[in-house]
Design an enzyme around this catalytic site. Sequence first.
Site, PDB file in Angstrom:
ATOM      1  N   ASP A  83       0.802  -1.220   0.000  1.00 16.01           N
ATOM      2  CA  ASP A  83       0.000   0.000   0.000  1.00 16.01           C
ATOM      3  C   ASP A  83       0.834   1.268   0.000  1.00 16.01           C
ATOM      4  O   ASP A  83       0.343   2.345  -0.346  1.00 16.01           O
ATOM      5  CB  ASP A  83      -0.839   0.048   1.287  1.00 16.01           C
ATOM      6  CG  ASP A  83      -2.129  -0.711   1.145  1.00 16.01           C
ATOM      7  OD1 ASP A  83      -2.706  -0.694   0.063  1.00 16.01           O
ATOM      8  OD2 ASP A  83      -2.548  -1.324   2.152  1.00 16.01           O
TER       9      ASP A  83
HETATM   10  C1  BGC Z   1      -1.028   2.804   6.001  1.00 11.18           C
HETATM   11  C2  BGC Z   1       0.104   1.908   6.289  1.00 11.18           C
HETATM   12  C3  BGC Z   1      -0.376   0.522   6.215  1.00 11.18           C
HETATM   13  C4  BGC Z   1      -1.013   0.270   4.898  1.00 11.18           C
HETATM   14  C5  BGC Z   1      -1.629  -1.046   4.968  1.00 11.18           C
HETATM   15  C6  BGC Z   1      -1.552   2.498   4.642  1.00 11.18           C
HETATM   16  O1  BGC Z   1      -2.598   3.340   4.356  1.00 11.18           O
HETATM   17  O2  BGC Z   1      -0.619   4.118   6.091  1.00 11.18           O
HETATM   18  O3  BGC Z   1       0.586   2.182   7.552  1.00 11.18           O
HETATM   19  O4  BGC Z   1       0.640  -0.386   6.422  1.00 11.18           O
HETATM   20  O5  BGC Z   1      -1.975   1.205   4.584  1.00 11.18           O
HETATM   21  O6  BGC Z   1      -2.707  -1.200   4.171  1.00 11.18           O
HETATM   22  O1  IFM Z   2      -1.156  -5.474   1.461  1.00  7.53           O
HETATM   23  C1  IFM Z   2      -1.373  -4.591   2.516  1.00  7.53           C
HETATM   24  C2  IFM Z   2      -2.669  -4.973   3.156  1.00  7.53           C
HETATM   25  O2  IFM Z   2      -3.739  -4.835   2.275  1.00  7.53           O
HETATM   26  C3  IFM Z   2      -2.935  -4.191   4.409  1.00  7.53           C
HETATM   27  N1  IFM Z   2      -1.830  -4.223   5.292  1.00  7.53           N
HETATM   28  C4  IFM Z   2      -0.558  -3.872   4.724  1.00  7.53           C
HETATM   29  C5  IFM Z   2      -0.223  -4.628   3.473  1.00  7.53           C
HETATM   30  C6  IFM Z   2       1.074  -4.117   2.864  1.00  7.53           C
HETATM   31  O3  IFM Z   2       1.037  -2.753   2.617  1.00  7.53           O
END
Ligand code: BGC
Ligand code: IFM
Length: 811
Positions: free
Chosen positions: A483
């Site tokens: 992400d």
């Molecule tokens: C957050 C990250 C997170 C990621 C996971 C992002 O929007 O800022 O901290 O690890 O999403 O989905």
């Molecule tokens: O792949 C993502 C997931 O969807 C939500 N937690 C963090 C992961 C890596 O960014």
Amino acid sequence: MKYGFFDDLSREYVIQQPDTPLPWINYLGSDNFFSLISNTCGGYCFYKDAKLLRMTRYRYNNVPYDTNGHYFYIKDRDTIWNPGWQPSKTPLDSYECRHGMGYSIFKSSKNQITANLLTFVPLKDSCEIQKITLTNDSEKERNISLFSYAEWCLWNADDDSRNFQRNLSTGEVEVKDSVLYHKTEYRERRNHYAFYGVNAPVNHFETSRDAFLGVYGSAEKPTAIIDGKLTDSIASGWYPIASHQINLCLKPGESKTFVFVLGYAENPEEEKWEAENIINKKPAETILKKYSSEASVDQAFSALKDYWTDLLSRFQVTTENEKVNRMVHIWNQYQCMVTFNMSRSASYYESGIGRGMGFRDSCQDLLGFVHLIPERARTRIIDIASTQFADGSAYHQYQPLTKKGNSDIGSGFNDDPLWLIAAVSAYIRETGDTSILKEPVPFDNEEETAVPLMEHLKRSFDFIVSHKGPHGLPLIGRADWNDCLNLNCYSRHPGESFQTFGPSEGPVAESVFIAGMFVKYGREYADLCHLVGNPAESEHAHKEVAKVYDSILQHGWDGKWFLRAYDANGEKVGSADCQEGKIFIEPQGFLPLSGVGIKEGLAEQALKSTEEWLDTQYGITILQPPYTHYHLNLGEISSYPPGYKENAGIFCHNNPWVSISEAVLGHGNRAFDVYRKICPAFLEDISEIHRTEPYVYSQMIAGKDAPRFGEAKNSWLTGTAAWTFVNVSQYILGIQPTLEGLCIDPCVPEDFGDFTVTRMYRGVCYHISVRNPHHVQRGISTLLVDGVAVQGNIIPFDSGKTDVYVEAAMG
Ligand code: BGC
Ligand code: IFM
């Protein structure tokens, strides 16, 4: 250092001291009603949706940590204590918390009074049951008071934490006998209310928080309890709570038990609106009556236990390693079920407000629970696919209550479409149920747009084909699995989130990771096309996969490892040429398991580089070297301090990818080593460093570049659970569901020993025994199915049997 122990026979983790390094929680509920409960009785409950129907209030960011929950207080002369230690923190003479499958038990004592509290959510009803037994262990008669306590949340947890000007005037309650009703919002025709009752007369009650705690009081020392008498307050606005007071006299050796029920109710549709704002108490009374006796509670509790025994019996393993056994049989599968229920919505690190059900997340979670609850997995697939758009892209998240896509977050994560293929393919390999492919499923929940699910898969596939960049690799969009790799995000203003600002699409930034996914799930799509009699589409799919495969070889190999991506300027990401972030785990983990680069020898090299560059004693970091400053062209990833989260943390989720890839290459020793390093049961002894629960996976462990190397964060709601289960069950133990039948292909360390697996598969029970007399890492030399030798290692599925006995010898 340990704070408890695993009781495998009871399927419980037993916590022996309340001040664990972080709250160690459990989840209650399996259907619509859920509670989170910590080892000090902190937590909250909700109905279906942690944001929209939050029943009790929890304060994230609270001080002290984890202080709001469903508490009991005991007042024994001047001593006030809680069975879970918090919030009074009165030192206990003994304390034990047992977190089990869908229930928690607290047993503690103070001054020769013992409290035994069992709490669970029964299988079918929307309530939390708390059965509490108080025992006088002394020689003298004792007069004590028992108080319950729960603070109502004003339903919408988001609004509840923001809209004080309104909400502090809306609270309404009602009291009838021993039942305290919370009916805020009822007036607005919301048709629901909450209740908290007990199966005994109460001496007093409180429904106003100010009356209970004191305006400047605290849950640590509630004023009304210090006074010894609740004031029978009727809350009007402000902060409604529910607290019962029961005064009791216990003779020496005597025990008394009370059953409290904290529940959610909806009125029958036709009774939705009552002009005088009088709630229809019948639904609540029915539940309260049902659980008014200890016997009925015990019956519901044993039904819950049976439910879990049945569920977990679908995959049982006995190896020589008890830690592997307890993780695979009990806790890993349990965590997979929790991710089924919660996706990424509510944990102690997910507020229940921010995220709902993730498209990518829930598709991956399904890989870990499809063998346990195939029917519910089917429904889940339809729900997820219904949030897809007609062009194959998808809402990144949807709300559990409405099942509608979340338009605040929107779409644009270009890996999302492929995860749908992953989920459907896993479902069909598990169940053989191809009828799901014909199921009509709408786009964006607009019923009139419904097409067969198979068409959704085609749109997913075509989306990637039609979104490729200059190197013939898939465009990354806002991000792929990672992400925080925001290659189309150029800048950010204070207060804006990375994912909502900036161009989310770009014609240049490409992802080698999505390319790997496309090879794997594109082929699985082709297999499904073939299965349903569409060889032309299957052939077409293989051709498209071959093109991307070639692009990976041409533009996705960096010399010693796979490249991660190309940014919006066409510059390499995750290359030896980069100053920071030279190598990323995702392509090294995912491409070999997708079959990329194996025959070319690249996979082998990529895994060697992974070990050399990324491995640490606590697991494999996501990239190296970490970004030391913010990179405009990379986005959120470089916003984290080195060693945390996506910036060189040990992101547990992709460790199993590496382990699987090692297994695919036949490296049993290494595959297991990677498995073991992040496996919670193996980390129990260093709980003071690891800090999160030793029975479940966390999203991340701080990497070697972080000051707190080895410290885990964000436990429970992570794709690590599902991927680890896939890894250990299908690749290490090697029991793989395929379209034709179960395939037996273990890849274990040389000293792993023999093992057995009992696994339900399409309604047939497989009793599999694997011997490894020559201590090899991989390879089956003989396979006997019901005593008959079978060629190869796939057991053709035979629905005519109830039990199948399999004897496999490695060698
Ligand atoms: C957050 C990250 C997170 C990621 C996971 C992002 O929007 O800022 O901290 O690890 O999403 O989905
Ligand atoms: O792949 C993502 C997931 O969807 C939500 N937690 C963090 C992961 C890596 O960014």
